[in-house]
Design a protein around this motif. Sequence first.
Motif, PDB file in Angstrom:
ATOM      1  N   GLU A 169       0.829  -1.200   0.000  1.00  0.00           N
ATOM      2  CA  GLU A 169       0.000   0.000   0.000  1.00  0.00           C
ATOM      3  C   GLU A 169       0.871   1.260   0.000  1.00  0.00           C
ATOM      4  O   GLU A 169       0.509   2.270  -0.618  1.00  0.00           O
ATOM      5  CB  GLU A 169      -0.935  -0.011   1.210  1.00  0.00           C
ATOM      6  CG  GLU A 169      -2.019  -1.082   1.112  1.00  0.00           C
ATOM      7  CD  GLU A 169      -3.069  -0.974   2.194  1.00  0.00           C
ATOM      8  OE1 GLU A 169      -2.780  -0.344   3.246  1.00  0.00           O
ATOM      9  OE2 GLU A 169      -4.169  -1.522   2.002  1.00  0.00           O
ATOM     10  N   GLY A 170       2.031   1.185   0.660  1.00  0.00           N
ATOM     11  CA  GLY A 170       2.959   2.309   0.641  1.00  0.00           C
ATOM     12  C   GLY A 170       3.488   2.572  -0.757  1.00  0.00           C
ATOM     13  O   GLY A 170       3.683   3.724  -1.159  1.00  0.00           O
ATOM     14  N   LEU A 171       3.724   1.501  -1.518  1.00  0.00           N
ATOM     15  CA  LEU A 171       4.149   1.648  -2.912  1.00  0.00           C
ATOM     16  C   LEU A 171       3.097   2.427  -3.696  1.00  0.00           C
ATOM     17  O   LEU A 171       3.424   3.377  -4.423  1.00  0.00           O
ATOM     18  CB  LEU A 171       4.364   0.271  -3.533  1.00  0.00           C
ATOM     19  CG  LEU A 171       4.531   0.235  -5.058  1.00  0.00           C
ATOM     20  CD1 LEU A 171       5.860   0.864  -5.465  1.00  0.00           C
ATOM     21  CD2 LEU A 171       4.431  -1.209  -5.573  1.00  0.00           C
ATOM     22  N   ALA A 172       1.843   2.022  -3.572  1.00  0.00           N
ATOM     23  CA  ALA A 172       0.768   2.709  -4.291  1.00  0.00           C
ATOM     24  C   ALA A 172       0.701   4.182  -3.904  1.00  0.00           C
ATOM     25  O   ALA A 172       0.584   5.066  -4.760  1.00  0.00           O
ATOM     26  CB  ALA A 172      -0.567   2.019  -4.018  1.00  0.00           C
ATOM     27  N   LEU A 173       0.807   4.461  -2.615  1.00  0.00           N
ATOM     28  CA  LEU A 173       0.728   5.845  -2.144  1.00  0.00           C
ATOM     29  C   LEU A 173       1.921   6.662  -2.619  1.00  0.00           C
ATOM     30  O   LEU A 173       1.775   7.830  -2.984  1.00  0.00           O
ATOM     31  CB  LEU A 173       0.644   5.867  -0.615  1.00  0.00           C
ATOM     32  CG  LEU A 173      -0.663   5.316  -0.018  1.00  0.00           C
ATOM     33  CD1 LEU A 173      -0.522   5.142   1.488  1.00  0.00           C
ATOM     34  CD2 LEU A 173      -1.838   6.241  -0.335  1.00  0.00           C
ATOM     35  N   ASP A 174       3.100   6.052  -2.627  1.00  0.00           N
ATOM     36  CA  ASP A 174       4.286   6.768  -3.115  1.00  0.00           C
ATOM     37  C   ASP A 174       4.125   7.182  -4.571  1.00  0.00           C
ATOM     38  O   ASP A 174       4.653   8.209  -5.001  1.00  0.00           O
ATOM     39  CB  ASP A 174       5.535   5.881  -2.979  1.00  0.00           C
ATOM     40  CG  ASP A 174       6.108   5.890  -1.572  1.00  0.00           C
ATOM     41  OD1 ASP A 174       5.758   6.785  -0.781  1.00  0.00           O
ATOM     42  OD2 ASP A 174       6.918   4.995  -1.255  1.00  0.00           O
TER      43      ASP A 174
END
Length: 376
Positions: A169-174
């Motif tokens: 999810e952090g990848l998507a947000l980044d």
Amino acid sequence: MSDSSGASVRAGALAPRVHGTVRIVGAGLLGASIGHALSALGVDVALADTSPAQLRLAVDYGAGRAARDDDRPGLVIVAVPPDVTADVIERELTAFPDAVVTDVASVKLEPLRALRARGVDLTHYIGSHPLAGRERGGAISARADIFIGRPWVVCRDEETSAADLAIVEGLALDLGATPIEMSPEEHDRSVALVSHVPQLVASLLAGRFVGAPDGSLRLAGQGVRDTTRIAASAPELWVQILGANAAPVVDVLDALAADLSSVADALRAPDAPGARRAVADTIRRGNEGVELLPGKHGQNRRFENVVVMVDDTPGQLGRLFGELGELEVNVEDLRLEHSPGAQFGLAEISVVPSAVRPAVEGLEARGWKIASTTND
């Protein structure tokens, strides 16, 4: 500051949520686009691809560096065609047992079933899918900004740890995307409706142009261009996608075929009782469906359109946007339509309803010709 990939690097930007080395397997459109976005954030991106030429091209464009044997990634992103997705996921899980492995394939259930059937340990695997792309593929078409504001589906299960989920999810947000949790089954049914069947419909409609008289095609306006834009997509990839998600696609196609048959029957006898109502109901139901689609940034907010005549000369669009800025009118969306054989085009500008009057009056006072105002 920006580069040719569309990546934007801002001084003082927040630190990325993704840390350490990120390995991306597959340096095509999605893989290289993710690489561009992460590289712009200062993340160490290691690229791998079975095609040396594709890999070199992605590296040359700045999507990352070539992977090395001593890499120890914390996150592996599999961005390969659907027919080899399961094989590559299994290989990466074996090679990097401490890493979280995700994939960005547009079908989620079939690879998962294949991996489970093989008995692969899926503890650190999380399927995902960014709803982003372009009609043209390959590293040369990659852009860092294609994920901004787009949904990114994450398919967790009971084995998924909170820490692993946070990485994906952090990848998507980044990358500027919006994470959405779904089951693989729910994902595949959803993309059948909003992505896979629309591709087939666009291709079928555009296929009717083959062999059509030149005079007919010269009449094509923006409406037909909008409805067939995605027909330019690569057949090789779509054969794989549609084959992997065949059952949900067939369900939607069967329902659509029934609707088409009903309309065709009504038009065979347009003066028969109920025929006009059947056609009107079809158009009205389409109106209702369009209203359900989220707008800019996923909002349900609706806009109105102001259509401005723009001379086909350099600098006119820039002047139009500059003067809208002076009028404090925010452009929510823009669509351009060129008039065949004429030295002007139509700029259809979407604005909030309260901005229609100041936009029209202000532009007319500055010499612009307003072709129309329409409800979105």
